[in-house]
Motif scaffolding. Structure first.
Motif, PDB file in Angstrom:
ATOM      1  N   SER A 137      48.617  24.563  34.531  1.00 15.69           N
ATOM      2  CA  SER A 137      48.656  25.976  34.929  1.00 15.69           C
ATOM      3  C   SER A 137      47.428  26.722  34.442  1.00 15.69           C
ATOM      4  N   ARG A 138      47.007  26.450  33.211  1.00 11.18           N
ATOM      5  CA  ARG A 138      45.816  27.111  32.671  1.00 11.18           C
ATOM      6  C   ARG A 138      44.583  26.717  33.470  1.00 11.18           C
ATOM      7  N   GLN A 139      44.483  25.450  33.851  1.00 10.34           N
ATOM      8  CA  GLN A 139      43.334  25.000  34.633  1.00 10.34           C
ATOM      9  C   GLN A 139      43.299  25.695  35.992  1.00 10.34           C
ATOM     10  N   GLN A 140      44.446  25.902  36.591  1.00 12.06           N
ATOM     11  CA  GLN A 140      44.492  26.594  37.881  1.00 12.06           C
ATOM     12  C   GLN A 140      43.985  28.030  37.751  1.00 12.06           C
ATOM     13  N   VAL A 141      44.303  28.686  36.633  1.00 10.94           N
ATOM     14  CA  VAL A 141      43.802  30.041  36.405  1.00 10.94           C
ATOM     15  C   VAL A 141      42.288  30.012  36.239  1.00 10.94           C
ATOM     16  N   TRP A 142      41.783  29.071  35.458  1.00 11.55           N
ATOM     17  CA  TRP A 142      40.341  28.961  35.263  1.00 11.55           C
ATOM     18  C   TRP A 142      39.623  28.730  36.594  1.00 11.55           C
ATOM     19  N   ASP A 143      40.172  27.812  37.412  1.00 11.61           N
ATOM     20  CA  ASP A 143      39.548  27.518  38.698  1.00 11.61           C
ATOM     21  C   ASP A 143      39.504  28.761  39.587  1.00 11.61           C
ATOM     22  N   ALA A 144      40.628  29.475  39.641  1.00 13.60           N
ATOM     23  CA  ALA A 144      40.692  30.680  40.466  1.00 13.60           C
ATOM     24  C   ALA A 144      39.768  31.763  39.926  1.00 13.60           C
ATOM     25  N   SER A 145      39.641  31.835  38.600  1.00 14.88           N
ATOM     26  CA  SER A 145      38.758  32.851  38.015  1.00 14.88           C
ATOM     27  C   SER A 145      37.301  32.571  38.347  1.00 14.88           C
ATOM     28  N   THR A 185      47.201  44.727  37.290  1.00 16.14           N
ATOM     29  CA  THR A 185      46.112  44.646  36.324  1.00 16.14           C
ATOM     30  C   THR A 185      46.209  43.369  35.499  1.00 16.14           C
ATOM     31  N   VAL A 186      45.037  42.896  35.067  1.00 17.82           N
ATOM     32  CA  VAL A 186      44.951  41.831  34.068  1.00 17.82           C
ATOM     33  C   VAL A 186      44.083  42.372  32.946  1.00 17.82           C
ATOM     34  N   THR A 187      44.614  42.360  31.725  1.00 22.47           N
ATOM     35  CA  THR A 187      43.934  42.944  30.575  1.00 22.47           C
ATOM     36  C   THR A 187      43.979  41.990  29.397  1.00 22.47           C
ATOM     37  N   SER A 188      42.883  41.880  28.668  1.00 20.70           N
ATOM     38  CA  SER A 188      42.860  41.127  27.425  1.00 20.70           C
ATOM     39  C   SER A 188      43.171  42.063  26.269  1.00 20.70           C
ATOM     40  N   THR A 189      43.950  41.569  25.307  1.00 18.23           N
ATOM     41  CA  THR A 189      44.240  42.389  24.130  1.00 18.23           C
ATOM     42  C   THR A 189      43.245  42.115  22.997  1.00 18.23           C
ATOM     43  N   GLN A 190      42.232  41.296  23.275  1.00 14.30           N
ATOM     44  CA  GLN A 190      41.213  41.057  22.254  1.00 14.30           C
ATOM     45  C   GLN A 190      40.522  42.374  21.909  1.00 14.30           C
ATOM     46  N   CYS A 191      40.405  42.661  20.637  1.00 16.66           N
ATOM     47  CA  CYS A 191      39.781  43.897  20.134  1.00 16.66           C
ATOM     48  C   CYS A 191      40.595  45.144  20.465  1.00 16.66           C
ATOM     49  N   GLN A 192      41.790  44.977  21.025  1.00 15.08           N
ATOM     50  CA  GLN A 192      42.641  46.127  21.323  1.00 15.08           C
ATOM     51  C   GLN A 192      43.504  46.456  20.116  1.00 15.08           C
ATOM     52  N   THR A 193      43.692  47.741  19.872  1.00 21.04           N
ATOM     53  CA  THR A 193      44.653  48.198  18.869  1.00 21.04           C
ATOM     54  C   THR A 193      45.734  48.998  19.578  1.00 21.04           C
ATOM     55  N   SER A 222      51.532  44.589  35.153  1.00 14.01           N
ATOM     56  CA  SER A 222      50.448  44.486  34.173  1.00 14.01           C
ATOM     57  C   SER A 222      50.555  43.166  33.426  1.00 14.01           C
ATOM     58  N   PHE A 223      49.524  42.330  33.568  1.00 18.21           N
ATOM     59  CA  PHE A 223      49.453  41.062  32.861  1.00 18.21           C
ATOM     60  C   PHE A 223      48.507  41.218  31.668  1.00 18.21           C
ATOM     61  N   PHE A 224      48.947  40.741  30.509  1.00 20.14           N
ATOM     62  CA  PHE A 224      48.138  40.838  29.291  1.00 20.14           C
ATOM     63  C   PHE A 224      47.860  39.442  28.748  1.00 20.14           C
ATOM     64  N   GLY A 278      44.862  35.061  31.367  1.00 15.10           N
ATOM     65  CA  GLY A 278      44.028  35.851  32.279  1.00 15.10           C
ATOM     66  C   GLY A 278      42.636  36.057  31.727  1.00 15.10           C
ATOM     67  N   PRO A 279      41.714  35.134  31.951  1.00 17.37           N
ATOM     68  CA  PRO A 279      40.373  35.221  31.363  1.00 17.37           C
ATOM     69  C   PRO A 279      39.494  36.324  31.931  1.00 17.37           C
ATOM     70  N   ILE A 280      39.800  36.814  33.130  1.00 13.22           N
ATOM     71  CA  ILE A 280      39.007  37.887  33.731  1.00 13.22           C
ATOM     72  C   ILE A 280      39.871  39.133  33.857  1.00 13.22           C
ATOM     73  N   GLN A 281      39.366  40.246  33.354  1.00 12.37           N
ATOM     74  CA  GLN A 281      40.082  41.508  33.476  1.00 12.37           C
ATOM     75  C   GLN A 281      39.789  42.138  34.840  1.00 12.37           C
ATOM     76  N   LEU A 282      40.810  42.705  35.448  1.00 13.44           N
ATOM     77  CA  LEU A 282      40.622  43.375  36.728  1.00 13.44           C
ATOM     78  C   LEU A 282      41.758  44.331  37.008  1.00 13.44           C
ATOM     79  N   LYS A 283      41.550  45.153  38.016  1.00 12.83           N
ATOM     80  CA  LYS A 283      42.600  45.989  38.583  1.00 12.83           C
ATOM     81  C   LYS A 283      42.534  45.825  40.091  1.00 12.83           C
ATOM     82  N   LEU A 284      43.685  45.562  40.709  1.00 15.25           N
ATOM     83  CA  LEU A 284      43.786  45.486  42.163  1.00 15.25           C
ATOM     84  C   LEU A 284      44.560  46.703  42.635  1.00 15.25           C
TER      85      LEU A 284
END
Length: 251
Positions: free
Chosen positions: A12-20, A70-78, A101-103, A129-135
């Motif tokens: 599943s993770r590989q499929q996300v990477w490929d699509a990204s 949305t796809v959002t990373s919580t890295q560096c988020q408080t 909203s996917f995190f 979700g390695p790429i952040q976006l909003k659709l």
């Protein structure tokens, strides 16, 4: 494992990477065409260090959308820094915006993850979700824009190619997602067999693989999985695996 991580087995993770990567190709082409001054189905907004201006720009886009993914990373988020976005999400849902909203919490703090899990009545999901976006309304895509004279920008892409690439990426992200609220801590009286099955589900094992590893029939495994989902109060096998792993972190 760290509590902030979401268990996603390799396929599943590989499929996300490929699509990204497909989405990144479209994004990179738009950036290059825009930088060269060629006509492109994209608008670029340069912000640099103007975080307030960026927030207002995104607020207006989201406010005028009937559907928002949305796809959002919580890295560096408080939690404090996320509070304005969380408040906006609450208002959008209350006014009828269809929002998901996917995190990606892999590199984020446990505090942020716990906040998302505790959020009431909001469509928050934990996912890869390695790429952040909003659709927006299935027609426009917000992604990171080109670096313009050392300043950060965001890019609003439209057109079939960009929307299709975003949609393919989001479908892959959704396959790894678990509803955040399903991971809330709760007492669950699991049998020793159910604990083993929950751990194997977290590894991405199928019913056939579980049956072979613990010496049960596939029919018995399916029965135990159904009981496990009920005991953990979750809807999917993936959620059961993640829920169990969060409550039994590795030393």
């Amino acid at each position: 494992m760290a509590r902030s991580r979401v268990l996603v087995h390799f396929p599943s993770r590989q499929q996300v990477w490929d699509a990204s990567l497909r989405l990144q190709v479209v994004r990179a082409r738009c950036c290059d065409e825009w930088a060269a001054g060629h006509p492109v189905d994209a608008e670029v907004e340069v912000f640099g260090s103007d975080h307030l201006g960026m927030r207002h720009w995104l607020h207006d886009l989201c406010w005028n959308a009937g559907e928002l993914v949305t796809v959002t990373s919580t890295q560096c988020q408080t939690v404090e820094g996320f509070a304005p976005s969380h408040k906006l999400n609450q208002v959008l849902v209350e006014r009828g915006t269809r929002m998901t909203s996917f995190f990606d919490t892999d590199a984020g703090s446990d505090t942020m993850t716990d906040f998302l899990i505790a959020a009431e009545d909001l469509p928050y999901y934990l996912a890869c979700g390695p790429i952040q976006l909003k659709l927006l309304d299935g027609e426009r895509v917000v992604v990171e824009g080109p670096v313009v004279e050392g300043r950060r920008s965001l890019m609003l892409m439209s057109g079939r190619e960009a929307v299709n690439a975003a949609g393919q990426y989001l479908r892959a992200v959704r396959e790894t997602a678990v509803r955040a609220s399903e991971l809330r801590e709760a007492d669950a009286d699991l049998t020793s067999r159910q604990q083993v099955i929950a751990e194997l589900l977290g590894e991405g094992c199928t019913d056939d693989q579980i049956a072979e590893r613990i010496g049960l029939s596939v029919r018995s495994v399916r029965y135990e999985v159904a009981r496990l989902l009920d005991a953990l109060n979750v809807r999917t096998r993936f959620a059961a695996g993640v829920r169990y792993a969060r409550s039994h972190p590795e030393d």
